[in-house]
Design an enzyme around this catalytic site. Structure first.
Site, PDB file in Angstrom:
ATOM      1  N   ASP A   6      10.213  -6.395  -5.164  1.00 19.96           N
ATOM      2  CA  ASP A   6      11.017  -6.985  -6.236  1.00 19.96           C
ATOM      3  C   ASP A   6      12.481  -6.889  -5.816  1.00 19.96           C
ATOM      4  O   ASP A   6      12.815  -6.179  -4.863  1.00 19.96           O
ATOM      5  CB  ASP A   6      10.792  -6.196  -7.538  1.00 19.96           C
ATOM      6  CG  ASP A   6      11.634  -6.724  -8.687  1.00 19.96           C
ATOM      7  OD1 ASP A   6      11.728  -7.952  -8.840  1.00 19.96           O
ATOM      8  OD2 ASP A   6      12.226  -5.907  -9.420  1.00 19.96           O
ATOM      9  N   SER A   7      13.351  -7.566  -6.553  1.00 14.35           N
ATOM     10  CA  SER A   7      14.786  -7.475  -6.272  1.00 14.35           C
ATOM     11  C   SER A   7      15.344  -6.086  -6.579  1.00 14.35           C
ATOM     12  O   SER A   7      16.359  -5.697  -6.021  1.00 14.35           O
ATOM     13  CB  SER A   7      15.545  -8.511  -7.096  1.00 14.35           C
ATOM     14  OG  SER A   7      15.350  -8.274  -8.472  1.00 14.35           O
ATOM     15  N   TYR A  50      18.361 -11.290  -8.096  1.00 11.98           N
ATOM     16  CA  TYR A  50      17.963 -12.539  -7.438  1.00 11.98           C
ATOM     17  C   TYR A  50      18.204 -13.763  -8.335  1.00 11.98           C
ATOM     18  O   TYR A  50      18.319 -14.879  -7.848  1.00 11.98           O
ATOM     19  CB  TYR A  50      16.460 -12.504  -7.105  1.00 11.98           C
ATOM     20  CG  TYR A  50      16.061 -11.743  -5.856  1.00 11.98           C
ATOM     21  CD1 TYR A  50      16.986 -11.041  -5.088  1.00 11.98           C
ATOM     22  CD2 TYR A  50      14.727 -11.747  -5.435  1.00 11.98           C
ATOM     23  CE1 TYR A  50      16.585 -10.351  -3.952  1.00 11.98           C
ATOM     24  CE2 TYR A  50      14.323 -11.070  -4.295  1.00 11.98           C
ATOM     25  CZ  TYR A  50      15.261 -10.372  -3.553  1.00 11.98           C
ATOM     26  OH  TYR A  50      14.851  -9.702  -2.419  1.00 11.98           O
ATOM     27  N   GLY A  51      18.251 -13.512  -9.654  1.00 12.21           N
ATOM     28  CA  GLY A  51      18.157 -14.579 -10.657  1.00 12.21           C
ATOM     29  C   GLY A  51      19.010 -15.816 -10.432  1.00 12.21           C
ATOM     30  O   GLY A  51      18.575 -16.927 -10.690  1.00 12.21           O
ATOM     31  N   CYS A 109       8.125 -10.085  -8.635  1.00 13.68           N
ATOM     32  CA  CYS A 109       9.426 -10.576  -9.087  1.00 13.68           C
ATOM     33  C   CYS A 109       9.212 -12.053  -9.392  1.00 13.68           C
ATOM     34  O   CYS A 109       8.715 -12.801  -8.542  1.00 13.68           O
ATOM     35  CB  CYS A 109      10.438 -10.392  -7.962  1.00 13.68           C
ATOM     36  SG  CYS A 109      11.978 -11.312  -8.187  1.00 13.68           S
ATOM     37  N   ASN A 110       9.558 -12.444 -10.613  1.00 12.25           N
ATOM     38  CA  ASN A 110       9.322 -13.832 -10.997  1.00 12.25           C
ATOM     39  C   ASN A 110      10.167 -14.807 -10.185  1.00 12.25           C
ATOM     40  O   ASN A 110       9.693 -15.870  -9.792  1.00 12.25           O
ATOM     41  CB  ASN A 110       9.622 -14.017 -12.484  1.00 12.25           C
ATOM     42  CG  ASN A 110       8.521 -13.471 -13.364  1.00 12.25           C
ATOM     43  OD1 ASN A 110       7.617 -14.191 -13.734  1.00 12.25           O
ATOM     44  ND2 ASN A 110       8.574 -12.184 -13.679  1.00 12.25           N
ATOM     45  N   THR A 111      11.430 -14.449  -9.929  1.00  6.10           N
ATOM     46  CA  THR A 111      12.297 -15.365  -9.191  1.00  6.10           C
ATOM     47  C   THR A 111      11.759 -15.588  -7.782  1.00  6.10           C
ATOM     48  O   THR A 111      11.678 -16.728  -7.312  1.00  6.10           O
ATOM     49  CB  THR A 111      13.744 -14.809  -9.127  1.00  6.10           C
ATOM     50  OG1 THR A 111      14.169 -14.446 -10.446  1.00  6.10           O
ATOM     51  CG2 THR A 111      14.698 -15.846  -8.569  1.00  6.10           C
ATOM     52  N   GLU A 171      19.463  -3.289 -17.074  1.00  9.46           N
ATOM     53  CA  GLU A 171      19.955  -2.398 -16.012  1.00  9.46           C
ATOM     54  C   GLU A 171      21.000  -1.422 -16.555  1.00  9.46           C
ATOM     55  O   GLU A 171      21.203  -0.357 -16.006  1.00  9.46           O
ATOM     56  CB  GLU A 171      20.526  -3.215 -14.839  1.00  9.46           C
ATOM     57  CG  GLU A 171      19.496  -4.102 -14.169  1.00  9.46           C
ATOM     58  CD  GLU A 171      19.147  -3.685 -12.738  1.00  9.46           C
ATOM     59  OE1 GLU A 171      20.002  -3.096 -12.071  1.00  9.46           O
ATOM     60  OE2 GLU A 171      18.013  -3.952 -12.301  1.00  9.46           O
ATOM     61  N   CYS A 200      10.050 -12.420 -16.444  1.00  3.94           N
ATOM     62  CA  CYS A 200      10.883 -11.584 -15.571  1.00  3.94           C
ATOM     63  C   CYS A 200      10.405 -10.161 -15.752  1.00  3.94           C
ATOM     64  O   CYS A 200      10.157  -9.735 -16.885  1.00  3.94           O
ATOM     65  CB  CYS A 200      12.359 -11.704 -15.959  1.00  3.94           C
ATOM     66  SG  CYS A 200      13.435 -10.534 -15.103  1.00  3.94           S
ATOM     67  N   THR A 201      10.246  -9.440 -14.657  1.00  3.79           N
ATOM     68  CA  THR A 201       9.659  -8.099 -14.755  1.00  3.79           C
ATOM     69  C   THR A 201      10.578  -7.073 -15.437  1.00  3.79           C
ATOM     70  O   THR A 201      10.154  -5.945 -15.698  1.00  3.79           O
ATOM     71  CB  THR A 201       9.231  -7.580 -13.365  1.00  3.79           C
ATOM     72  OG1 THR A 201      10.294  -7.809 -12.451  1.00  3.79           O
ATOM     73  CG2 THR A 201       7.977  -8.286 -12.888  1.00  3.79           C
ATOM     74  N   HIS A 202      11.828  -7.462 -15.712  1.00  4.10           N
ATOM     75  CA  HIS A 202      12.689  -6.587 -16.509  1.00  4.10           C
ATOM     76  C   HIS A 202      12.382  -6.670 -18.008  1.00  4.10           C
ATOM     77  O   HIS A 202      12.678  -5.755 -18.763  1.00  4.10           O
ATOM     78  CB  HIS A 202      14.161  -6.982 -16.343  1.00  4.10           C
ATOM     79  CG  HIS A 202      14.821  -6.454 -15.118  1.00  4.10           C
ATOM     80  ND1 HIS A 202      14.626  -7.008 -13.884  1.00  4.10           N
ATOM     81  CD2 HIS A 202      15.687  -5.427 -14.932  1.00  4.10           C
ATOM     82  CE1 HIS A 202      15.344  -6.347 -12.992  1.00  4.10           C
ATOM     83  NE2 HIS A 202      15.987  -5.379 -13.593  1.00  4.10           N
TER      84      HIS A 202
END
Lengths: 276, 276
Positions: free
Chosen positions: B20-21, B52-53, B83-85, B161, B193-195
């Site tokens: 992931d990013s 990455y977004g 990571c979705n992006t 974050e 998005c994994t966040h």
């Protein structure tokens, strides 16, 4: 170490190099371009690594070294670190290793803050990296016996990068960050990040009227001019002047968003892969 | 091209690679760890390039290639793009070039959304890159005749974050992003998005009760399990299992913040300089 030859050059038409993590440093470049219109300028925006604010000192030093090597290979005569985080975390290393003068934004910003402050109660806002380094308090205390109060504002860069420079969301974020500083009765607030001048209006709306906002761009330009004069590095007025823009990612986006920071259109942006 | 040998291995104790990013993919790793407790897992968080977004597809492909090369050199038997992006922008390239199975989070997320939705009116939230790629609408429309409505939420990652997963600021940001989707009368919302699973509570507070929230983690785990079984790649229960964590910057910060995403302590994190 190679011995420098003492050659006095009265005019030097080599470009000035300017770098930042992304768009923010364009506010500094714009100020240099207005104040020193004969100078050629090369800008590097490290858009592959943006934002710098929460990254480690080691990473910021590495990115800064790669970028300044690229600028040096473009024969710059002076380098402006137009990013508060990189100035806070990498400037000492760059000053030691580079053979051209290097100017950061923190010492000039500290100078401007001390000049502006009557009560010497100075607030500083910036990224996590800049605030964590305590660079502003240290620089200010070298100049005057001032009280300094810091606040990191990690959401300001994302807000500006999304174009949310006013409105309800930004207003509540501004209130949250500013509150502890207002409680300290500051009379001066340093915008310790080159993105923040774009939030000037909404900050002013939320501050008491007597608080002076200081951004480093103007005083950094004065320092650039002073060094160029002192070292006989000013460009000749008749020289062919150019502006060049480089990024490590997304040149199209840089053109589009960059004009808000540069205050005029940016036509030609090249993408460069740094060795790292 | 090297010809693959058809060797049937009934158990394979090589690790699964996950990347992931930054921290987000740890929510996926945590789900894999619970569902497949015998598997060794290697995680890579690209914290030098996070987020990455808003970066270009070229950049995301380059970062993903560098990371997967590192994982392959660690003998992973399967790679999860957590990571979705990166799933949206780099998965097709990775699938073509890598010799191990590669699983992204978008196809499983689309599957879960279609399964959950009664009215087939599906909202999708994600980063600028994920939303711009239209990967979710495309994946969903392969499975069902659904109406899809997208909204990019560029402030969600910075909010998470910074640990601002509730409170007034996040609430007003959530309201702003969700409003146009509510107007479309959606019955399912994909957390693209994994966040975003860390914003589940505040999202639920702002959504109507009948709207189902879908995150990819669970259905990605099912897909990982299915592929491991199909290809006889499951680890033996008696094998020595390990978890390893690598980042491209700031291992200390990763340890500290990562535990919120991984739901348990992360003890050993190594910093790796990828070739680029």
């Amino acid at each position: 170490m190679q011995k420098k030859k003492e050659i006095k050059i009265l005019r030097n038409n080599n470009p000035i190099g300017i770098f930042d993590s992304g768009f923010g440093g364009l506010t500094v470049m714009s100020a240099i371009n207005k104040a020193l219109p004969s100078e050629s300028l090369i800008y590097f925006g490290d858009t592959a690594h943006v934002p710098y604010g929460a990254k480690s000192q080691n990473a910021i030093i590495k990115f800064s070294k790669d970028i300044t090597s690229f600028l040096i290979s473009n024969k710059v005569k002076l380098i402006v670190v137009a990013c508060n985080t990189a100035s806070a975390l990498a400037l000492p290393v760059l000053e030691k290793t580079l053979k051209v003068p290097v100017i950061g934004v923190i010492a000039p910003g500290a100078r401007a803050a001390v000049d502006a402050s009557k009560k010497l109660r100075i607030g500083i806002i910036g990224t996590e990296g800049t605030i964590g380094s305590k660079s502003y308090p240290k620089a200010i205390k070298k100049l005057a016996k001032a009280k300094t109060y810091q606040q990191s504002c990690p959401l300001f860069v994302p807000l500006v990068e999304e174009g949310l420079t006013d409105g309800e969301i930004t207003d509540s974020v501004v209130k949250k960050y500013i509150k502890p500083l207002l409680a300290k009765n500051i009379d001066t607030l340093v915008l310790g990040c080159t993105h923040y001048p774009l939030l000037r209006k909404i900050l002013e709306k939320n501050l008491e009227k007597n608080i002076v906002l200081v951004d480093s761009a103007k005083s950094t330009v004065l320092e650039v001019k002073r060094i160029l004069e002192q070292k006989s590095l000013l460009a000749s007025k008749s020289g062919k002047k150019y502006l060049k823009f480089y990024v490590s990612d997304n040149p199209e986006k840089f053109k589009k968003i960059g004009k808000r920071f540069f205050s005029k259109n940016i036509t030609d942006v090249k993408k460069i892969n740094l060795t790292n």
